[in-house]
Design a protein around this motif. Structure first.
Motif, PDB file in Angstrom:
ATOM      1  N   PHE A  54      91.416  41.462  36.620  1.00  0.00           N
ATOM      2  CA  PHE A  54      91.932  41.828  35.308  1.00  0.00           C
ATOM      3  C   PHE A  54      91.771  43.330  35.100  1.00  0.00           C
ATOM      4  CE2 PHE A  54      91.301  42.687  30.786  1.00  0.00           C
ATOM      5  CZ  PHE A  54      92.490  42.198  30.272  1.00  0.00           C
ATOM      6  N   GLY A  55      90.644  43.877  35.549  1.00  0.00           N
ATOM      7  CA  GLY A  55      90.376  45.307  35.388  1.00  0.00           C
ATOM      8  C   GLY A  55      91.419  46.179  36.076  1.00  0.00           C
ATOM      9  N   LEU A  56      91.813  45.824  37.289  1.00  0.00           N
ATOM     10  CA  LEU A  56      92.844  46.597  37.986  1.00  0.00           C
ATOM     11  C   LEU A  56      94.191  46.474  37.297  1.00  0.00           C
ATOM     12  CD1 LEU A  56      92.006  45.972  41.745  1.00  0.00           C
ATOM     13  CD2 LEU A  56      91.757  48.092  40.451  1.00  0.00           C
ATOM     14  N   TRP A  57      94.496  45.287  36.823  1.00  0.00           N
ATOM     15  CA  TRP A  57      95.755  45.062  36.101  1.00  0.00           C
ATOM     16  C   TRP A  57      95.777  45.899  34.815  1.00  0.00           C
ATOM     17  CZ3 TRP A  57      96.878  41.895  31.574  1.00  0.00           C
ATOM     18  CH2 TRP A  57      98.228  41.610  31.401  1.00  0.00           C
ATOM     19  N   LEU A  58      94.676  45.878  34.081  1.00  0.00           N
ATOM     20  CA  LEU A  58      94.564  46.647  32.851  1.00  0.00           C
ATOM     21  C   LEU A  58      94.618  48.147  33.138  1.00  0.00           C
ATOM     22  CD1 LEU A  58      94.062  46.704  29.774  1.00  0.00           C
ATOM     23  CD2 LEU A  58      91.605  46.575  30.289  1.00  0.00           C
ATOM     24  N   LYS A  59      93.966  48.578  34.197  1.00  0.00           N
ATOM     25  CA  LYS A  59      93.961  49.993  34.564  1.00  0.00           C
ATOM     26  C   LYS A  59      95.374  50.488  34.835  1.00  0.00           C
ATOM     27  CE  LYS A  59      91.193  52.958  37.399  1.00  0.00           C
ATOM     28  NZ  LYS A  59      90.333  53.034  38.576  1.00  0.00           N
ATOM     29  N   GLN A  60      96.195  49.665  35.471  1.00  0.00           N
ATOM     30  CA  GLN A  60      97.580  50.047  35.729  1.00  0.00           C
ATOM     31  C   GLN A  60      98.339  50.228  34.424  1.00  0.00           C
ATOM     32  OE1 GLN A  60      98.884  50.756  38.924  1.00  0.00           O
ATOM     33  NE2 GLN A  60     100.372  51.685  37.569  1.00  0.00           N
ATOM     34  N   ILE A  61      98.075  49.370  33.460  1.00  0.00           N
ATOM     35  CA  ILE A  61      98.704  49.507  32.142  1.00  0.00           C
ATOM     36  C   ILE A  61      98.263  50.824  31.495  1.00  0.00           C
ATOM     37  CG2 ILE A  61      98.828  48.541  29.795  1.00  0.00           C
ATOM     38  CD1 ILE A  61      98.553  45.735  31.107  1.00  0.00           C
ATOM     39  N   VAL A  62      96.965  51.135  31.572  1.00  0.00           N
ATOM     40  CA  VAL A  62      96.428  52.366  30.984  1.00  0.00           C
ATOM     41  C   VAL A  62      97.060  53.585  31.648  1.00  0.00           C
ATOM     42  CG1 VAL A  62      94.325  53.773  30.771  1.00  0.00           C
ATOM     43  CG2 VAL A  62      94.253  51.341  30.220  1.00  0.00           C
ATOM     44  N   ILE A  63      97.144  53.578  32.962  1.00  0.00           N
ATOM     45  CA  ILE A  63      97.731  54.712  33.679  1.00  0.00           C
ATOM     46  C   ILE A  63      99.198  54.885  33.295  1.00  0.00           C
ATOM     47  CG2 ILE A  63      98.443  55.519  35.977  1.00  0.00           C
ATOM     48  CD1 ILE A  63      95.720  54.364  36.990  1.00  0.00           C
ATOM     49  N   ASN A  64      99.947  53.806  33.270  1.00  0.00           N
ATOM     50  CA  ASN A  64     101.363  53.900  32.902  1.00  0.00           C
ATOM     51  C   ASN A  64     101.534  54.422  31.476  1.00  0.00           C
ATOM     52  OD1 ASN A  64     102.276  53.012  35.401  1.00  0.00           O
ATOM     53  ND2 ASN A  64     102.367  50.885  34.775  1.00  0.00           N
ATOM     54  N   LYS A  65     100.731  53.930  30.557  1.00  0.00           N
ATOM     55  CA  LYS A  65     100.822  54.400  29.173  1.00  0.00           C
ATOM     56  C   LYS A  65     100.413  55.871  29.068  1.00  0.00           C
ATOM     57  CE  LYS A  65     100.872  50.244  26.521  1.00  0.00           C
ATOM     58  NZ  LYS A  65     102.252  50.501  26.158  1.00  0.00           N
ATOM     59  N   SER A  66      99.401  56.271  29.810  1.00  0.00           N
ATOM     60  CA  SER A  66      98.967  57.672  29.805  1.00  0.00           C
ATOM     61  C   SER A  66     100.078  58.579  30.322  1.00  0.00           C
ATOM     62  CB  SER A  66      97.709  57.851  30.668  1.00  0.00           C
ATOM     63  OG  SER A  66      96.635  57.123  30.140  1.00  0.00           O
ATOM     64  N   ILE A  67     100.718  58.163  31.387  1.00  0.00           N
ATOM     65  CA  ILE A  67     101.812  58.954  31.951  1.00  0.00           C
ATOM     66  C   ILE A  67     102.975  59.029  30.969  1.00  0.00           C
ATOM     67  CG2 ILE A  67     103.556  58.986  33.792  1.00  0.00           C
ATOM     68  CD1 ILE A  67     101.224  57.905  35.619  1.00  0.00           C
ATOM     69  N   ASN A  68     103.241  57.945  30.265  1.00  0.00           N
ATOM     70  CA  ASN A  68     104.295  57.974  29.250  1.00  0.00           C
ATOM     71  C   ASN A  68     103.962  58.965  28.135  1.00  0.00           C
ATOM     72  OD1 ASN A  68     105.905  56.139  30.597  1.00  0.00           O
ATOM     73  ND2 ASN A  68     105.119  54.381  29.473  1.00  0.00           N
ATOM     74  N   TYR A  69     102.688  59.040  27.751  1.00  0.00           N
ATOM     75  CA  TYR A  69     102.287  60.026  26.744  1.00  0.00           C
ATOM     76  C   TYR A  69     102.522  61.442  27.268  1.00  0.00           C
ATOM     77  CZ  TYR A  69     100.238  57.382  22.905  1.00  0.00           C
ATOM     78  OH  TYR A  69     100.056  56.592  21.781  1.00  0.00           O
ATOM     79  N   LEU A  70     102.203  61.669  28.539  1.00  0.00           N
ATOM     80  CA  LEU A  70     102.447  62.990  29.111  1.00  0.00           C
ATOM     81  C   LEU A  70     103.935  63.305  29.138  1.00  0.00           C
ATOM     82  CD1 LEU A  70      99.966  63.162  32.121  1.00  0.00           C
ATOM     83  CD2 LEU A  70      99.819  64.362  29.934  1.00  0.00           C
ATOM     84  N   ARG A  71     104.736  62.315  29.449  1.00  0.00           N
ATOM     85  CA  ARG A  71     106.193  62.527  29.462  1.00  0.00           C
ATOM     86  C   ARG A  71     106.699  62.881  28.069  1.00  0.00           C
ATOM     87  NH1 ARG A  71     106.890  57.893  33.632  1.00  0.00           N
ATOM     88  NH2 ARG A  71     106.950  59.136  35.521  1.00  0.00           N
ATOM     89  N   LYS A  72     106.088  62.291  27.056  1.00  0.00           N
ATOM     90  CA  LYS A  72     106.464  62.638  25.685  1.00  0.00           C
ATOM     91  C   LYS A  72     106.161  64.109  25.416  1.00  0.00           C
ATOM     92  CE  LYS A  72     105.713  58.069  23.715  1.00  0.00           C
ATOM     93  NZ  LYS A  72     104.812  57.258  22.874  1.00  0.00           N
ATOM     94  N   ARG A  73     105.117  64.616  26.059  1.00  0.00           N
ATOM     95  CA  ARG A  73     104.776  66.033  25.935  1.00  0.00           C
ATOM     96  C   ARG A  73     105.682  66.895  26.812  1.00  0.00           C
ATOM     97  NH1 ARG A  73      98.748  66.804  27.529  1.00  0.00           N
ATOM     98  NH2 ARG A  73      97.894  64.880  26.731  1.00  0.00           N
ATOM     99  N   LYS A  74     106.611  66.241  27.476  1.00  0.00           N
ATOM    100  CA  LYS A  74     107.572  66.896  28.359  1.00  0.00           C
ATOM    101  C   LYS A  74     106.904  67.516  29.590  1.00  0.00           C
ATOM    102  CE  LYS A  74     111.083  67.703  24.935  1.00  0.00           C
ATOM    103  NZ  LYS A  74     111.431  66.384  24.717  1.00  0.00           N
TER     104      LYS A  74
END
Length: 182
Positions: free
Chosen positions: A73-93
């Protein structure tokens, strides 16, 4: 002992599938700090890391039936966190500079050696890196992804991942040398 640990986590996941708020809270307590740290390393922004943490848990709990159990579950959740973090960075362009045409000599990689200064010094210097550099070096050194995986996650080429990593490493060394000389 390890079996009990896995069984406990599997049991909590199963209870979450049945709608148990208590099990969700237990999983949150087990993983929140590590997931926050992952988001913070990528984003270097407290409020955004907190937002990512909350959004990741909300998504994980709403999609818990999608969790097949082929990983923890931890690895699955970590992937979600990483993807969401990258999306936040993309919002920052955030931009990854394509360096497919630039060759970074392998000898240079070996000459630079591994970074071994104090952890706090590295963390402070990493916060000063441009987003693209910081994400690649964090995913590679701290999260344990290889360049193929990083390329897939960030939708860049493997060569770009490698060169961003090398440039980040060099820039990180320079930032730390500058900090030491002051």
């Amino acid at each position: 002992m390890e079996t009990l640990y896995i069984d406990k986590h599997q049991a909590l996941v199963q209870e979450c599938r049945l709608g148990s708020r208590k099990a969700q809270f237990e999983l949150y307590k087990l993983y929140a700090k590590a997931m926050y740290n992952t988001a913070q390393r990528i984003l270097c922004h407290v409020a955004e890391a907190e937002d990512v943490l909350q959004e990741a848990f909300l998504e994980a709990f709403s999609r818990i039936t999608d969790f097949r159990g082929d990983t923890t579950f931890g690895l699955w959740l970590k992937q979600i966190v990483i993807n969401k973090s990258i999306n936040y960075l993309r919002k920052r362009k955030m931009e990854f500079v394509s360096t497919d045409t630039i060759d970074v000599p392998e000898e240079e990689e070996e000459e630079n050696g591994e970074l071994q200064p104090r952890v706090e010094e590295i963390k402070k210097a990493m916060e000063l890196l441009p987003d693209g550099y910081r994400v690649v070096i964090s995913l590679y050194l701290l999260e344990g992804y290889d360049h193929e995986e990083i390329a897939h996650i960030l939708k860049i080429s493997e060569n770009t991942s490698r060169s961003q990593y090398m440039r980040a490493k060099i820039k990180l060394q320079r930032l730390m040398e500058k900090e030491r000389s002051q």
